[in-house]
Design a protein around this motif. Structure first.
Motif, PDB file in Angstrom:
ATOM      1  N   SER A   1       0.829  -1.209   0.000  1.00 55.45           N
ATOM      2  CA  SER A   1       0.000   0.000   0.000  1.00 55.45           C
ATOM      3  C   SER A   1       0.862   1.257   0.000  1.00 55.45           C
ATOM      4  O   SER A   1       0.563   2.233  -0.705  1.00 55.45           O
ATOM      5  N   THR A   2       1.930   1.235   0.781  1.00 57.07           N
ATOM      6  CA  THR A   2       2.817   2.395   0.844  1.00 57.07           C
ATOM      7  C   THR A   2       3.485   2.650  -0.500  1.00 57.07           C
ATOM      8  O   THR A   2       3.594   3.802  -0.953  1.00 57.07           O
ATOM      9  N   LEU A   3       3.919   1.582  -1.156  1.00 57.86           N
ATOM     10  CA  LEU A   3       4.522   1.728  -2.485  1.00 57.86           C
ATOM     11  C   LEU A   3       3.505   2.256  -3.497  1.00 57.86           C
ATOM     12  O   LEU A   3       3.834   3.099  -4.349  1.00 57.86           O
ATOM     13  N   ALA A   4       2.271   1.767  -3.406  1.00 57.18           N
ATOM     14  CA  ALA A   4       1.228   2.239  -4.321  1.00 57.18           C
ATOM     15  C   ALA A   4       0.925   3.718  -4.087  1.00 57.18           C
ATOM     16  O   ALA A   4       0.730   4.486  -5.041  1.00 57.18           O
ATOM     17  N   ALA A   5       0.898   4.139  -2.822  1.00 55.63           N
ATOM     18  CA  ALA A   5       0.666   5.550  -2.512  1.00 55.63           C
ATOM     19  C   ALA A   5       1.820   6.411  -3.022  1.00 55.63           C
ATOM     20  O   ALA A   5       1.604   7.513  -3.550  1.00 55.63           O
ATOM     21  N   ALA A   6       3.047   5.904  -2.869  1.00 60.71           N
ATOM     22  CA  ALA A   6       4.207   6.635  -3.393  1.00 60.71           C
ATOM     23  C   ALA A   6       4.128   6.760  -4.913  1.00 60.71           C
ATOM     24  O   ALA A   6       4.467   7.811  -5.482  1.00 60.71           O
ATOM     25  N   ALA A   7       3.657   5.702  -5.562  1.00 55.99           N
ATOM     26  CA  ALA A   7       3.486   5.757  -7.017  1.00 55.99           C
ATOM     27  C   ALA A   7       2.437   6.797  -7.402  1.00 55.99           C
ATOM     28  O   ALA A   7       2.596   7.527  -8.395  1.00 55.99           O
ATOM     29  N   GLY A   8       1.365   6.887  -6.615  1.00 55.19           N
ATOM     30  CA  GLY A   8       0.347   7.894  -6.885  1.00 55.19           C
ATOM     31  C   GLY A   8       0.886   9.307  -6.755  1.00 55.19           C
ATOM     32  O   GLY A   8       0.609  10.179  -7.591  1.00 55.19           O
ATOM     33  N   GLY A   9       1.686   9.543  -5.708  1.00 60.53           N
ATOM     34  CA  GLY A   9       2.304  10.854  -5.552  1.00 60.53           C
ATOM     35  C   GLY A   9       3.278  11.170  -6.673  1.00 60.53           C
ATOM     36  O   GLY A   9       3.350  12.311  -7.153  1.00 60.53           O
ATOM     37  N   TYR A  10       4.018  10.150  -7.114  1.00 61.57           N
ATOM     38  CA  TYR A  10       4.972  10.337  -8.218  1.00 61.57           C
ATOM     39  C   TYR A  10       4.247  10.701  -9.509  1.00 61.57           C
ATOM     40  O   TYR A  10       4.693  11.585 -10.257  1.00 61.57           O
ATOM     41  N   VAL A  11       3.144  10.019  -9.776  1.00 60.23           N
ATOM     42  CA  VAL A  11       2.371  10.293 -10.995  1.00 60.23           C
ATOM     43  C   VAL A  11       1.880  11.741 -11.000  1.00 60.23           C
ATOM     44  O   VAL A  11       1.916  12.421 -12.034  1.00 60.23           O
ATOM     45  N   HIS A  12       1.446  12.232  -9.854  1.00 61.09           N
ATOM     46  CA  HIS A  12       0.968  13.616  -9.788  1.00 61.09           C
ATOM     47  C   HIS A  12       2.105  14.616 -10.000  1.00 61.09           C
ATOM     48  O   HIS A  12       1.937  15.612 -10.718  1.00 61.09           O
TER      49      HIS A  12
END
Length: 269
Positions: free
Chosen positions: A69-80
């Motif tokens: 979940s933490t990696l997925a959230a980091a990916a979401g922040g990176y995409v933004h």
């Protein structure tokens, strides 16, 4: 398991005392009693370890889901921050809430774990994406604040998790009512502050929120252990509680560090 060990040691002391009293009269009886005593103590420790193994396996699954979940959230922040594919806004926040409701609405039947894990990843990704506007502000002040806040959150989360794991498993469960009451009051004041715009209320909510969610880490960790002992095996849902605690602490540390850096730069100028 700690209770079992304590009871075993208490029995061991009683048996040793009996053996000591008997030693003056019957040496053979003493040896037999000592042998039985140590065998019983070894069996107690063995069964305690066996009893803890399902809990340990469950916690491994929970923390594995938390890492995903933490990696997925980091990916979401990176995409933004670094792409123009998706941008965090109010709609992504609504989508995140919708996925969270969907995750809770789909019960764990042992066969739909891949589906529920996909929903969890989607929820975490949209949560990170929804933090995009806050990350934009942080980057405009100092991009290194993100890594500092993340490391600080990891350190705080790890310390409180270990504290919950290595203390009596019922100690922190009783603070749940207090934590929920404080959270309700804070939510009410946050709603009121939308119309008042009080800086004092905002700061109080900010710093008190860090302390509050550190308490939730203690509470949720021990609650997960107790739920597993009672037969609940939904590790995906359990990981959501810890993920929300982690994100809440991280978000508040981001704001606190950004405020401090902005104040420091204003004093320089």
């Amino acid at each position: 398991s700690d209770t079992i060990r304590r009871k075993g040691l208490a029995r061991l002391r009683i048996r040793i005392q009996d053996c000591t009293k008997t030693a003056a009269y019957n040496k053979e009886c003493t040896n037999v009693l000592l042998m039985k005593c140590f065998i019983e103590c070894a069996c107690i420790h063995y069964f305690a370890l066996v009893r803890e193994k399902p809990v340990r396996d469950h916690l491994k699954n929970v923390y594995s889901c938390l890492a995903i979940s933490t990696l997925a959230a980091a990916a979401g922040g990176y995409v933004h921050l670094f792409t123009e594919i998706l941008q965090g806004n109010f709609l992504t926040t609504l989508l995140s809430l919708g996925l969270l409701v969907a995750l809770f609405a789909v019960p764990d039947n042992g066969k739909n774990q891949h589906v529920r894990l996909a929903i969890l990843v989607g929820f975490a990704f949209t949560t990170g994406l929804g933090m995009g506007p806050l990350l934009d502000i942080v980057v405009s002040v100092d991009p290194s604040i993100i890594s500092t806040a993340f490391l600080a959150t990891c350190a705080v989360f790890t310390c409180f998790s270990l504290s919950a794991l290595y203390t009596d498993h019922c100690r922190w469960i009783y603070i749940g009512g207090t934590l929920m009451s404080i959270l309700s009051i804070m939510s009410l004041f946050s709603l009121v502050n939308l119309f008042m715009g009080s800086f004092f209320l905002f700061q109080t909510n900010l710093y008190l929120g860090v302390v509050l969610f550190c308490g939730f880490v203690l509470y949720d960790t021990q609650l997960i252990i107790e739920k597993r002992k009672r037969g609940e095996r939904d590790y995906i849902r359990h990981s959501v509680d810890l993920f929300l605690d982690f994100i809440s602490i991280f978000r508040r540390l981001l704001i606190i560090l950004t405020q401090k850096e902005s104040s420091r730069r204003e004093k320089r100028n």
